[in-house]
Design a protein around this motif. Structure first.
Motif, short mmCIF file in Angstrom:
data_model
loop_
_atom_site.label_atom_id
_atom_site.label_comp_id
_atom_site.label_asym_id
_atom_site.label_seq_id
_atom_site.Cartn_x
_atom_site.Cartn_y
_atom_site.Cartn_z
N HIS A 1 43.06 53.84 36.58
CA HIS A 1 42.29 53.74 35.34
C HIS A 1 41.63 52.37 35.16
O HIS A 1 40.90 52.17 34.19
CB HIS A 1 43.20 54.03 34.14
CG HIS A 1 44.34 53.07 34.00
ND1 HIS A 1 45.40 53.04 34.90
CD2 HIS A 1 44.58 52.09 33.08
CE1 HIS A 1 46.24 52.09 34.52
NE2 HIS A 1 45.77 51.50 33.44
N LEU A 2 41.89 51.43 36.10
CA LEU A 2 41.30 50.10 36.02
C LEU A 2 40.30 49.88 37.13
O LEU A 2 40.42 50.47 38.21
CB LEU A 2 42.40 49.03 36.12
CG LEU A 2 43.49 49.04 35.05
CD1 LEU A 2 44.51 47.93 35.33
CD2 LEU A 2 42.91 48.90 33.65
N ASN A 3 39.33 49.02 36.89
CA ASN A 3 38.41 48.67 37.98
C ASN A 3 39.06 47.65 38.91
O ASN A 3 40.19 47.21 38.69
CB ASN A 3 37.05 48.19 37.43
CG ASN A 3 37.15 46.89 36.65
OD1 ASN A 3 38.13 46.15 36.76
ND2 ASN A 3 36.12 46.60 35.86
N VAL A 4 38.33 47.27 39.95
CA VAL A 4 38.89 46.38 40.97
C VAL A 4 39.27 45.03 40.36
O VAL A 4 40.36 44.50 40.60
CB VAL A 4 37.88 46.18 42.12
CG1 VAL A 4 38.28 45.02 43.02
CG2 VAL A 4 37.78 47.47 42.94
N ARG A 5 38.40 44.46 39.53
CA ARG A 5 38.68 43.15 38.93
C ARG A 5 39.97 43.18 38.12
O ARG A 5 40.82 42.28 38.24
CB ARG A 5 37.51 42.74 38.03
CG ARG A 5 37.65 41.33 37.45
CD ARG A 5 36.53 41.06 36.44
NE ARG A 5 35.24 41.42 36.98
CZ ARG A 5 34.50 40.63 37.74
NH1 ARG A 5 34.94 39.43 38.05
NH2 ARG A 5 33.33 41.03 38.19
N LEU B 1 32.43 44.97 44.92
CA LEU B 1 33.39 45.99 44.48
C LEU B 1 34.00 45.72 43.11
O LEU B 1 34.65 46.60 42.55
CB LEU B 1 34.54 46.09 45.49
CG LEU B 1 34.19 46.35 46.95
CD1 LEU B 1 35.48 46.37 47.79
CD2 LEU B 1 33.44 47.66 47.11
N MET B 2 33.80 44.53 42.56
CA MET B 2 34.61 44.10 41.43
C MET B 2 34.56 45.01 40.22
O MET B 2 35.54 45.15 39.49
CB MET B 2 34.22 42.66 41.03
CG MET B 2 34.51 41.64 42.12
SD MET B 2 36.25 41.59 42.65
CE MET B 2 36.99 40.81 41.23
N ASP B 3 33.42 45.65 39.97
CA ASP B 3 33.30 46.50 38.78
C ASP B 3 33.49 47.98 39.08
O ASP B 3 33.30 48.82 38.19
CB ASP B 3 31.93 46.26 38.12
CG ASP B 3 31.79 44.83 37.60
OD1 ASP B 3 32.78 44.32 37.03
OD2 ASP B 3 30.72 44.23 37.79
N ARG B 4 33.88 48.30 40.30
CA ARG B 4 34.07 49.71 40.67
C ARG B 4 35.48 50.17 40.34
O ARG B 4 36.44 49.40 40.36
CB ARG B 4 33.81 49.90 42.17
CG ARG B 4 32.34 49.82 42.55
CD ARG B 4 32.14 49.93 44.04
NE ARG B 4 32.74 51.14 44.60
CZ ARG B 4 32.74 51.44 45.91
NH1 ARG B 4 32.19 50.60 46.77
NH2 ARG B 4 33.31 52.55 46.33
N ARG B 5 35.62 51.46 40.04
CA ARG B 5 36.94 52.07 39.89
C ARG B 5 37.53 52.26 41.28
O ARG B 5 36.82 52.48 42.27
CB ARG B 5 36.84 53.43 39.19
CG ARG B 5 36.44 53.32 37.72
CD ARG B 5 37.52 52.63 36.91
NE ARG B 5 37.21 52.55 35.50
CZ ARG B 5 37.67 53.42 34.60
NH1 ARG B 5 38.45 54.42 34.96
NH2 ARG B 5 37.35 53.28 33.32
N VAL B 6 38.84 52.23 41.39
CA VAL B 6 39.47 52.24 42.70
C VAL B 6 39.49 53.62 43.34
O VAL B 6 39.68 53.74 44.55
CB VAL B 6 40.91 51.68 42.62
CG1 VAL B 6 40.90 50.25 42.12
CG2 VAL B 6 41.80 52.55 41.74
N ALA B 7 39.26 54.67 42.54
CA ALA B 7 39.33 56.03 43.10
C ALA B 7 38.32 56.26 44.20
O ALA B 7 38.56 57.04 45.12
CB ALA B 7 39.14 57.06 41.98
#
Length: 228
Positions: free
Chosen positions: A100-104, A131-137
């Motif tokens: 539910h969190l982004n990479v950052r 990648l910092m603002d992307r979701r990890v899924a």
């Protein structure tokens, strides 16, 4: 080695304990001064269990574990430092990120102490800027591994424990991560314990190797001397 090349100071690792799991006993008896220790051997030989004992996730029946002369476990003095106070960064095989969190936010969530490296420098070191603002899924296996490594580093660890960090990484990215680990080892002066099946990886990252078979240490020393 070229004249004038900087070499990070070696850390003393003391791994002298006995840990029984059912009928299987893991009993390393090693004291080594190294920047990085490789744990090498077939599946089921006890490599991951040693990492988990250092991290405090498994409790030996007896013995002593110390890193850089800081005692983490010692039955003789009834010492067993709690997991959160061991100051280890642990990157397991099965990388668990918060979906539910982004990479950052995944990276900064782990901060407990002052990091050894600022977040922008960490981004550059591991190639995470895009990648910092992307979701990890939606991340690939290699991207997830780099995020997990960044999260472990951002916690400000005294030692970094890595369980086959290149297993899910494609060949094109393996060199990037190996170079980053060498920079962490030598530039940030963070010692590593590195589990691998690959003698080439062990030789590239470690200056001391422990070869395991069914919980026993069958060889220990310079990777060039003890690895196949």
């Amino acid at each position: 080695m070229e004249t004038g090349e900087h070499v990070a100071e070696a850390t003393q690792f003391e791994l002298r304990f006995s840990l029984t799991q059912g009928t299987f006993t893991i009993a390393p008896d090693v004291v080594a001064a190294a920047r990085a220790v490789a744990l090498f051997g077939p599946s089921g030989s006890g490599k991951t269990s040693i990492l988990e004992a250092i991290a405090g996730l498994r409790t030996p029946q007896r013995g002593r574990i110390a890193v850089h002369r800081r005692v983490l476990f010692d039955t003789g003095t009834r010492t067993s430092v709690p997991v959160r106070d061991r100051h280890v960064g642990y990157v397991p095989q099965d990388v668990l990120l918060f979906p539910h969190l982004n990479v950052r936010k995944n990276i900064t969530y782990a901060q407990r102490r002052r990091p050894h490296v600022d977040l922008p420098d960490l981004d550059r070191l591991l190639g995470l800027n895009s990648l910092m603002d992307r979701r990890v899924a939606g991340l690939s296996g290699g991207e997830r591994q780099r995020v997990a490594l960044a999260r472990a580093l951002y916690s400000g660890p005294d030692v970094l424990l890595l369980d086959e960090p290149l297993a899910a990484v494609d060949l094109a990215r393996r060199r990037l991560i190996l170079d980053a680990l060498i920079a962490i080892r030598d530039g940030l002066h963070i010692p590593l314990v590195y589990v691998t099946h690959s003698p080439d990886e062990a030789r590239a990252i470690a200056d001391y190797a422990i070869v395991l078979d069914e919980g026993r240490v069958v060889a220990a020393g310079r990777p060039a001397d003890v690895l196949p």
